[in-house]
Write a protein that holds these residues in place. Structure first.
Motif, PDB file in Angstrom:
ATOM      1  N   HIS A   1     -48.261 -16.772  43.612  1.00 58.70           N
ATOM      2  CA  HIS A   1     -49.221 -15.668  43.601  1.00 58.70           C
ATOM      3  C   HIS A   1     -50.411 -16.125  42.754  1.00 58.70           C
TER       4      HIS A   1
ATOM      5  N   SER B   1     -43.892 -16.946  42.689  1.00 53.35           N
ATOM      6  CA  SER B   1     -43.654 -15.735  43.474  1.00 53.35           C
ATOM      7  C   SER B   1     -42.218 -15.243  43.398  1.00 53.35           C
TER       8      SER B   1
ATOM      9  N   SER C   1     -41.458 -11.207  43.312  1.00 50.03           N
ATOM     10  CA  SER C   1     -41.202 -10.746  44.678  1.00 50.03           C
ATOM     11  C   SER C   1     -39.813 -10.125  44.784  1.00 50.03           C
TER      12      SER C   1
ATOM     13  N   SER D   1     -40.663  -7.688  48.009  1.00 49.78           N
ATOM     14  CA  SER D   1     -41.272  -8.665  48.916  1.00 49.78           C
ATOM     15  C   SER D   1     -42.541  -9.202  48.278  1.00 49.78           C
ATOM     16  N   GLU D   2     -43.072 -10.274  48.845  1.00 49.58           N
ATOM     17  CA  GLU D   2     -44.311 -10.848  48.331  1.00 49.58           C
ATOM     18  C   GLU D   2     -45.481  -9.880  48.514  1.00 49.58           C
ATOM     19  N   GLU D   3     -45.509  -9.174  49.658  1.00 47.70           N
ATOM     20  CA  GLU D   3     -46.587  -8.227  49.909  1.00 47.70           C
ATOM     21  C   GLU D   3     -46.555  -7.078  48.908  1.00 47.70           C
ATOM     22  N   GLN D   4     -45.353  -6.526  48.665  1.00 46.40           N
ATOM     23  CA  GLN D   4     -45.239  -5.415  47.728  1.00 46.40           C
ATOM     24  C   GLN D   4     -45.567  -5.851  46.302  1.00 46.40           C
TER      25      GLN D   4
ATOM     26  N   ALA E   1     -49.371  -6.021  46.101  1.00 45.78           N
ATOM     27  CA  ALA E   1     -49.929  -4.676  46.047  1.00 45.78           C
ATOM     28  C   ALA E   1     -49.692  -4.037  44.681  1.00 45.78           C
TER      29      ALA E   1
ATOM     30  N   SER F   1     -59.236 -12.900  51.228  1.00 44.01           N
ATOM     31  CA  SER F   1     -58.522 -11.645  51.468  1.00 44.01           C
ATOM     32  C   SER F   1     -59.491 -10.569  51.943  1.00 44.01           C
TER      33      SER F   1
ATOM     34  N   GLU G   1     -57.835  -5.072  51.967  1.00 40.55           N
ATOM     35  CA  GLU G   1     -56.647  -4.752  51.180  1.00 40.55           C
ATOM     36  C   GLU G   1     -56.665  -5.406  49.806  1.00 40.55           C
TER      37      GLU G   1
ATOM     38  N   TRP H   1     -55.545  -8.436  49.134  1.00 41.31           N
ATOM     39  CA  TRP H   1     -54.528  -9.459  49.009  1.00 41.31           C
ATOM     40  C   TRP H   1     -54.197 -10.006  50.389  1.00 41.31           C
TER      41      TRP H   1
ATOM     42  N   VAL I   1     -51.249 -12.797  52.387  1.00 42.58           N
ATOM     43  CA  VAL I   1     -50.007 -13.570  52.304  1.00 42.58           C
ATOM     44  C   VAL I   1     -49.971 -14.559  53.458  1.00 42.58           C
TER      45      VAL I   1
END
Length: 518
Positions: A10, A108, A112, A117-120, A123, A155, A158, A160, A162
Motif C-alpha cells: 500500500h 499490505s 488487508s 481486503s486490500e480495497e477495504q 478505503a 487513481s 475514489e 485509491w 488496486v
C-alpha cells in the motif's frame, strides 16, 4: 520474473506535499510556487493552469503569472510536517516506511487481513486520513512500491486503485518511460524506437544489463513489474534521542559508561512508548574542547539498554591512546581527553512487534546472539568477528572480518571478475600475513621463473620436505600503477611427502605460504 517476488504494498501519496507543508492547509491553494536556486521545485494546480511548471526558471514563471506567490523551498520543513502523518498512519497500520516526505508505504498483508481486503484497507486509510485533515491522499495497491506509487498517482475519483497480483507488468506497459525518473535513458531508448515501459520490458534482460549496467537492469526489472527492493526503515523521530551533560569532564570509560546508564534507559523508554525498537544508533561524544566524535553502530536484531552502554564504552576505548609496555593498568590505558557530553540518537527503528519473543520463548538464534554479545562485552568490540567473502586475487584479500553486530561493508564485489584469482576449491587455512617458506629444486637449486612462465627447475623441497606433486605457475600482477601496492609473482600448488597441500607465492626470488589445504 525475478526469483524474489515483489511484496504487495500500500503506497500513500500526498500530492504537492511541499506546498501543503509550506502553506499548512489542504488544497485547493492559491497560485503558489516553491523556489530553490531560482528554479521552481513545486507549484499548485492553480499555478499550473497558467503555464507554471516544475523546473522553470523563476523569471519565466513570473512572466507566465505575474501574481504568482513564491516561497523558498525548505526540505527540512517537508520532513517535519510529514512526521505527524507518519505517526497517524502507524497508529492504525504499524510498520509504515517513509519513502520521501509526502510518500509512505506499508506492507499490505497485515492491514488487508484486518480490514478484510486490500480495497477495504485502502478505503479505511483514506477515510482516517481525510477525517484528520488530509483529504487529498491517494492510495495505490500493487506488487512492489514502484507499481503501487504509479497506481496511486493514477487513481480516479475514489482516491485509491488496486492492481491485482501478477498484473503489474500489464498495468505498467502503456506508461511512458519518463516515470522511471531517468530522462537520459528515456531519451536514448526513444531514439532506439522504445517509448513505453512495455517496450523496454520486452528487451532481453541480459542485453539490457550488458548495455546499461546494474542501474539499467534495475530499471528494466521495474518496467517488468519485478520490484523486489526491500523497504528501508523510516527515519526515527529526533525526540527519541537523549543527551547527558557532565559538570566535570570525565576521563575514564568506566566512569562515563556508568553515567550514561540512565540515558540509555531513557532512550529505551522513549522507543517503547512509540512501540519501536532501535536497530542502528549514533553516539556523539563531546570533549572539553567542544570537539564531537560520532560513530554509528549496528545491531543484528535490536538494541537494549546494556547494548547501548557497551557501544559507548567501546567508542570511548577507541579514543584512548594505545597502552605502552610500561605495565600501566587498564584504567590508565582507557584514559583520554575529558568528555563533557554524550548523545545517543536512534538512526534506524523498526516496529516492536517484529521483535517480540516467540510463544514458547526465545529461539536458538536469539540465545546465540545473547551468548556471543556477552563474550564480546568481555573481549571488546573487535573481540568477536564474523567472516564474509570479499573480492580479490590473494586469499587474504578475499576474507572480510567484521565485529559481531556490525553490517559487513564489502568494498570489493566478489561477483565481479578477478583475473588471476584462485578457483575452487580454496585452501581451508589462510595465513595472514603470508608465512615465509623455503622452496628449492633438486640439490638445493634456486628456482626462477622467466617471462614466459618457464621454470629453471621443478620444485623438489618445501621446508626440507620432499615435494611429490606440484602445479603451476599461475602469474599474479596487480596495482602496477601504484608503487606502494604493486604486487607481481607466481602461484604454485605443492604436495609434500606428508600429503600436505600448500598454496605458495613466488615473488622477487622469495617464497611465501599463502594457504594450506586440509
Amino acid at each position: 520474473m525475478d526469483a524474489l517476488a515483489p511484496l504487495r504494498m500500500h503506497v500513500l501519496w500526498f500530492p504537492d506535499w511541499p506546498l501543503r507543508a509550506a502553506l499548512g492547509a489542504a488544497p485547493p491553494h492559491p497560485p503558489t510556487a516553491l523556489v530553490h536556486g531560482n528554479v521552481i521545485t513545486a507549484c499548485t494546480d492553480s499555478a499550473r493552469a497558467h503555464g507554471v511548471r516544475v523546473g522553470q526558471r523563476r523569471r519565466l514563471a513570473q512572466g507566465r503569472l505575474p501574481a504568482l506567490r513564491m516561497l523558498p523551498h525548505d526540505t527540512a520543513q517537508d520532513e517535519r510536517a510529514f512526521r505527524p502523518v507518519l505517526r497517524l498512519i502507524e497508529a492504525h497500520a504499524p510498520g509504515v516506511h517513509l519513502l520521501r516526505p509526502g510518500l509512505a508505504a506499508l506492507r499490505s498483508r497485515g492491514i488487508s487481513r484486518y480490514h478484510g481486503s486490500e480495497e477495504q484497507a485502502a478505503a479505511a486509510l483514506r477515510q482516517i486520513l481525510g477525517e484528520a485533515g488530509y483529504p487529498e491522499v491517494r492510495i495505490g495497491v500493487a506488487d512492489g512500491a514502484f507499481t503501487a506509487e504509479l497506481a496511486a498517482r493514477g487513481s480516479g475519483d475514489e482516491g485509491w486503485a488496486v492492481i491485482p497480483p501478477g498484473d503489474a507488468e500489464s498495468f505498467l506497459a502503456p506508461l511512458p518511460l519518463e516515470v522511471l525518473g531517468e530522462p537520459e535513458l528515456a531519451e536514448l531508448l526513444r531514439r532506439l524506437g522504445v517509448g513505453t515501459l512495455g517496450g523496454f520490458a520486452a528487451l532481453d534482460a541480459l542485453s539490457v544489463r550488458e548495455r546499461f549496467g546494474e542501474q539499467g537492469a534495475r530499471l528494466h526489472a521495474l518496467a517488468r513489474g519485478a520490484d523486489s527492493r526491500p523497504l528501508t526503515p523510516r527515519a526515527p523521530d529526533p525526540q527519541l534521542s537523549r543527551r547527558v551533560e557532565f559538570e566535570t569532564p570525565l576521563g575514564q570509560s568506566d566512569q562515563i559508561a556508568f553515567a550514561v546508564r540512565q540515558t540509555a534507559d531513557a532512550v529505551m523508554l522513549a522507543l517503547a512508548d512509540a512501540s519501536l525498537v532501535c536497530t542502528e544508533v549514533r553516539i556523539d561524544l563531546t570533549d572539553d574542547d567542544g570537539a564531537v566524535t560520532s560513530r554509528t553502530w549496528l545491531h543484528p536484531t535490536c538494541f537494549d539498554a546494556p547494548d547501548l552502554v557497551d557501544r559507548v564504552r567501546w567508542q570511548l576505548e577507541s579514543l584512548a591512546p594505545p597502552a605502552s609496555d610500561s605495565g600501566q593498568d587498564s584504567d590508565a590505558a582507557h584514559a583520554f581527553r575529558g568528555i563533557v557530553g554524550v548523545r545517543i540518537a536512534p538512526v534506524a527503528v523498526d516496529d516492536a512487534a517484529h521483535h517480540q519473543p516467540g510463544l514458547f520463548g526465545s529461539g536458538t538464534d536469539e540465545r546465540l546472539h545473547h551468548a556471543v554479545s556477552r563474550v564480546q562485552t568481555m573481549l571488546g568490540h573487535a573481540g568477536v568477528t564474523t567472516a564474509s567473502v570479499s573480492g580479490g586475487r590473494m586469499l587474504a584479500d578475499r576474507q572480510l572480518l567484521t565485529p559481531w553486530g556490525e553490517r559487513p561493508v564489502v568494498e570489493r564485489d566478489p561477483g565481479r571478475p578477478w583475473p588471476g584469482n584462485l578457483p575452487d576449491p580454496l585452501p581451508a587455512e589462510v595465513f595472514t600475513p603470508m608465512r615465509p617458506v623455503h622452496v628449492t629444486g633438486a640439490g638445493g637449486a634456486v628456482i626462477s621463473v622467466d617471462a614466459r612462465g618457464a621454470l629453471s627447475c621443478p620444485p623438489a623441497l618445501v621446508d626440507d620436505s620432499e615435494v611429490i606433486g606440484w602445479a603451476g605457475p599461475w602469474p599474479v600482477h596487480e596495482h602496477r600503477w601504484d608503487a606502494a601496492r604493486a604486487r607481481s609473482g607466481e602461484r604454485f600448488q605443492l604436495l609434500d611427502r606428508q600429503h600436505r597441500a600448500w598454496l605458495v607465492f613466488h615473488s622477487g626470488g622469495s617464497w611465501w605460504a599463502e594457504g594450506r589445504y586440509r
